[in-house]
Scaffold this motif. Structure first.
Motif, PDB file in Angstrom:
ATOM      1  N   LYS A  77       0.831  -1.206   0.000  1.00 25.19           N
ATOM      2  CA  LYS A  77       0.000   0.000   0.000  1.00 25.19           C
ATOM      3  C   LYS A  77       0.864   1.254   0.000  1.00 25.19           C
ATOM      4  CE  LYS A  77      -3.806  -2.339   2.373  1.00 25.19           C
ATOM      5  NZ  LYS A  77      -4.627  -2.411   3.603  1.00 25.19           N
ATOM      6  N   SER A  78       2.008   1.207   0.711  1.00 21.37           N
ATOM      7  CA  SER A  78       2.924   2.343   0.720  1.00 21.37           C
ATOM      8  C   SER A  78       3.559   2.550  -0.650  1.00 21.37           C
ATOM      9  CB  SER A  78       4.020   2.135   1.773  1.00 21.37           C
ATOM     10  OG  SER A  78       3.462   2.067   3.066  1.00 21.37           O
ATOM     11  N   ALA A  79       3.645   1.462  -1.435  1.00 19.94           N
ATOM     12  CA  ALA A  79       4.213   1.552  -2.781  1.00 19.94           C
ATOM     13  C   ALA A  79       3.202   2.091  -3.788  1.00 19.94           C
ATOM     14  CB  ALA A  79       4.730   0.195  -3.228  1.00 19.94           C
ATOM     15  N   GLY A  80       1.980   2.361  -3.335  1.00 22.59           N
ATOM     16  CA  GLY A  80       0.971   2.934  -4.216  1.00 22.59           C
ATOM     17  C   GLY A  80      -0.030   1.946  -4.772  1.00 22.59           C
ATOM     18  N   VAL A  81      -0.048   0.719  -4.260  1.00 29.93           N
ATOM     19  CA  VAL A  81      -0.989  -0.288  -4.743  1.00 29.93           C
ATOM     20  C   VAL A  81      -2.283  -0.180  -3.942  1.00 29.93           C
ATOM     21  CG1 VAL A  81      -1.423  -2.745  -5.105  1.00 29.93           C
ATOM     22  CG2 VAL A  81       0.897  -1.829  -5.365  1.00 29.93           C
ATOM     23  N   ALA A  82      -3.403  -0.041  -4.641  1.00 30.85           N
ATOM     24  CA  ALA A  82      -4.699   0.056  -3.977  1.00 30.85           C
ATOM     25  C   ALA A  82      -5.071  -1.279  -3.341  1.00 30.85           C
ATOM     26  CB  ALA A  82      -5.779   0.492  -4.967  1.00 30.85           C
ATOM     27  N   GLU A  83      -5.821  -1.224  -2.248  1.00 30.06           N
ATOM     28  CA  GLU A  83      -6.224  -2.447  -1.554  1.00 30.06           C
ATOM     29  C   GLU A  83      -7.038  -3.365  -2.459  1.00 30.06           C
ATOM     30  OE1 GLU A  83      -8.489  -3.772   2.608  1.00 30.06           O
ATOM     31  OE2 GLU A  83      -8.145  -1.657   2.136  1.00 30.06           O
ATOM     32  N   ALA A  84      -7.829  -2.778  -3.360  1.00 31.22           N
ATOM     33  CA  ALA A  84      -8.650  -3.583  -4.274  1.00 31.22           C
ATOM     34  C   ALA A  84      -7.799  -4.345  -5.281  1.00 31.22           C
ATOM     35  CB  ALA A  84      -9.641  -2.685  -5.017  1.00 31.22           C
ATOM     36  N   ASP A  85      -6.534  -3.939  -5.455  1.00 30.25           N
ATOM     37  CA  ASP A  85      -5.642  -4.590  -6.420  1.00 30.25           C
ATOM     38  C   ASP A  85      -4.736  -5.621  -5.765  1.00 30.25           C
ATOM     39  OD1 ASP A  85      -6.627  -3.228  -8.630  1.00 30.25           O
ATOM     40  OD2 ASP A  85      -5.267  -1.535  -8.353  1.00 30.25           O
ATOM     41  N   ILE A  86      -5.022  -5.980  -4.513  1.00 30.08           N
ATOM     42  CA  ILE A  86      -4.264  -7.016  -3.811  1.00 30.08           C
ATOM     43  C   ILE A  86      -5.217  -8.151  -3.480  1.00 30.08           C
ATOM     44  CG2 ILE A  86      -2.809  -7.557  -1.827  1.00 30.08           C
ATOM     45  CD1 ILE A  86      -2.246  -4.554  -1.558  1.00 30.08           C
ATOM     46  N   GLN A  87      -4.945  -9.319  -4.023  1.00 31.87           N
ATOM     47  CA  GLN A  87      -5.861 -10.454  -3.840  1.00 31.87           C
ATOM     48  C   GLN A  87      -5.078 -11.697  -3.438  1.00 31.87           C
ATOM     49  OE1 GLN A  87      -7.784 -12.050  -7.404  1.00 31.87           O
ATOM     50  NE2 GLN A  87      -9.692 -12.248  -6.262  1.00 31.87           N
ATOM     51  N   THR A  88      -5.545 -12.367  -2.393  1.00 34.35           N
ATOM     52  CA  THR A  88      -4.915 -13.621  -1.974  1.00 34.35           C
ATOM     53  C   THR A  88      -5.142 -14.678  -3.053  1.00 34.35           C
ATOM     54  OG1 THR A  88      -5.239 -13.125   0.374  1.00 34.35           O
ATOM     55  CG2 THR A  88      -4.874 -15.422  -0.218  1.00 34.35           C
ATOM     56  N   SER A  89      -4.058 -15.290  -3.517  1.00 39.62           N
ATOM     57  CA  SER A  89      -4.166 -16.286  -4.577  1.00 39.62           C
ATOM     58  C   SER A  89      -3.914 -17.705  -4.075  1.00 39.62           C
ATOM     59  CB  SER A  89      -3.172 -15.961  -5.699  1.00 39.62           C
ATOM     60  OG  SER A  89      -1.844 -15.893  -5.192  1.00 39.62           O
ATOM     61  N   ARG A  90      -3.187 -17.828  -2.962  1.00 44.53           N
ATOM     62  CA  ARG A  90      -2.964 -19.169  -2.419  1.00 44.53           C
ATOM     63  C   ARG A  90      -2.619 -19.079  -0.941  1.00 44.53           C
ATOM     64  NH1 ARG A  90       1.986 -22.629  -4.499  1.00 44.53           N
ATOM     65  NH2 ARG A  90       3.010 -21.587  -2.738  1.00 44.53           N
ATOM     66  N   LEU A  91      -3.252 -19.926  -0.149  1.00 45.79           N
ATOM     67  CA  LEU A  91      -2.993 -20.007   1.287  1.00 45.79           C
ATOM     68  C   LEU A  91      -2.905 -21.482   1.643  1.00 45.79           C
ATOM     69  CD1 LEU A  91      -2.758 -18.426   3.973  1.00 45.79           C
ATOM     70  CD2 LEU A  91      -5.225 -18.677   4.229  1.00 45.79           C
ATOM     71  N   SER A  92      -1.754 -21.918   2.145  1.00 49.20           N
ATOM     72  CA  SER A  92      -1.581 -23.348   2.385  1.00 49.20           C
ATOM     73  C   SER A  92      -0.752 -23.605   3.636  1.00 49.20           C
ATOM     74  CB  SER A  92      -0.907 -24.009   1.174  1.00 49.20           C
ATOM     75  OG  SER A  92       0.382 -23.456   0.959  1.00 49.20           O
ATOM     76  N   LEU A  93      -0.940 -24.804   4.199  1.00 46.49           N
ATOM     77  CA  LEU A  93      -0.186 -25.268   5.355  1.00 46.49           C
ATOM     78  C   LEU A  93       0.006 -26.770   5.192  1.00 46.49           C
ATOM     79  CD1 LEU A  93       1.051 -24.709   8.182  1.00 46.49           C
ATOM     80  CD2 LEU A  93      -1.212 -25.185   9.147  1.00 46.49           C
ATOM     81  N   PHE A  94       1.272 -27.203   5.055  1.00 43.91           N
ATOM     82  CA  PHE A  94       1.555 -28.608   4.790  1.00 43.91           C
ATOM     83  C   PHE A  94       2.597 -29.142   5.776  1.00 43.91           C
ATOM     84  CE2 PHE A  94       0.241 -27.123   0.554  1.00 43.91           C
ATOM     85  CZ  PHE A  94      -0.763 -28.044   0.273  1.00 43.91           C
ATOM     86  N   PRO A  95       2.454 -30.403   6.170  1.00 47.22           N
ATOM     87  CA  PRO A  95       3.498 -31.022   6.995  1.00 47.22           C
ATOM     88  C   PRO A  95       4.690 -31.407   6.125  1.00 47.22           C
ATOM     89  CG  PRO A  95       1.744 -32.600   6.565  1.00 47.22           C
ATOM     90  CD  PRO A  95       1.284 -31.286   5.998  1.00 47.22           C
ATOM     91  N   GLN A  96       5.865 -31.427   6.724  1.00 46.08           N
ATOM     92  CA  GLN A  96       7.073 -31.883   6.055  1.00 46.08           C
ATOM     93  C   GLN A  96       7.517 -33.180   6.704  1.00 46.08           C
ATOM     94  OE1 GLN A  96       9.175 -27.967   6.607  1.00 46.08           O
ATOM     95  NE2 GLN A  96       9.668 -28.292   4.436  1.00 46.08           N
ATOM     96  N   SER A  97       7.799 -34.175   5.877  1.00 49.32           N
ATOM     97  CA  SER A  97       8.108 -35.501   6.394  1.00 49.32           C
ATOM     98  C   SER A  97       9.436 -36.016   5.859  1.00 49.32           C
ATOM     99  CB  SER A  97       6.991 -36.489   6.031  1.00 49.32           C
ATOM    100  OG  SER A  97       5.737 -36.035   6.510  1.00 49.32           O
ATOM    101  N   THR A  98      10.104 -36.825   6.650  1.00 48.29           N
ATOM    102  CA  THR A  98      11.337 -37.495   6.244  1.00 48.29           C
ATOM    103  C   THR A  98      11.339 -38.906   6.818  1.00 48.29           C
ATOM    104  OG1 THR A  98      12.543 -36.654   8.173  1.00 48.29           O
ATOM    105  CG2 THR A  98      12.672 -35.359   6.137  1.00 48.29           C
TER     106      THR A  98
END
Length: 231
Positions: A77-98
């Motif tokens: 937003k400080s860089a001049g991007v309007a809030e309407a032009d910011i959209q969440t495209s991916r939200l994830s949480l995965f375990p890591q296994s070995t």
């Protein structure tokens, strides 16, 4: 008397059928395709970026990711991007296994949380500074940049006129070769046009301005035109 009436009725039906068939026969035509293209400077960019964090527990990974994103969004937003032009495209949480040992069972060793946003930049002069703001604020994932033309259809109007001119030129050649006269267009249709967004990748450094070159988009139009043949 009945036979004569039946024969007359059948003859009338046959004549009507022949007349109807004659009416449905399309007139002789010359069908061609015309093509044209225009070069247009992009006026819209989309940047895909975000933060990925890792921790021992799912809660720790999620909380660390939330803190990082809390710094990222205000920076945009400080860089001049309007809030309407910011959209969440991916939200994830995965375990890591070995595997603790060869051929042994998989064991969860931690968790990875990821939150990515798609940022629409309407001022092409701010593309580089917006990416720099993302990186400086903590973004460790930048998927790429898509350059686009926001008013593509309007930009294609010039190409549409030129595509029709190209079709008419071709039709005239065929008409002259066939020794016939070209009439008016009786059918015009437009095929798929435009150009897909161009994905770009760059190397991002927090201590230097990100080099960005949007170039030009090539927009194409193809039309199918059928001209009447005048005898």
């Amino acid at each position: 008397m009945i036979r004569r009436t039946t024969a007359a009725a059948f003859a009338a039906m046959l004549a009507t059928s022949v007349a109807a068939s004659a009416q449905t026969v399309p007139p002789p035509m010359i069908s061609v395709s015309g093509e044209a293209q225009v070069s247009v400077a992009p006026d819209l960019a989309q940047v895909d970026g975000g933060v990925t964090t890792e921790a021992k527990t799912a809660r720790e990974a999620s909380e660390a990711n939330n803190r990082a994103m809390a710094a990222l969004l205000p920076a945009l937003k400080s860089a001049g991007v309007a809030e309407a032009d910011i959209q969440t495209s991916r939200l994830s949480l995965f375990p890591q296994s070995t595997q603790a040992r060869p051929n042994g069972p998989m064991q969860i060793t931690g968790y990875r949380a990821s939150n990515r946003v798609t940022v629409r930049i309407r001022d092409m002069a701010k593309v580089a500074s917006t990416i720099d703001a993302l990186v400086t604020a903590g973004a460790n994932e930048i998927g790429g940049i898509n350059f686009m033309v926001s008013k593509e259809s309007k930009a294609l109007d010039e190409a549409r006129v030129r595509a029709l001119e190209d079709a008419h030129r071709k039709a005239e050649i065929y008409a002259k070769a066939a020794n016939v006269r070209l009439g008016t267009p009786v059918r015009i249709s437009e095929e798929g046009h435009g150009a897909p967004p161009v994905p770009m990748r760059a190397t991002f450094k927090a201590d230097a301005a990100t080099p960005i070159s949007p170039g030009e988009e090539i927009l194409r139009v193809s039309v199918n035109v059928s001209y009447e043949i005048v005898k």
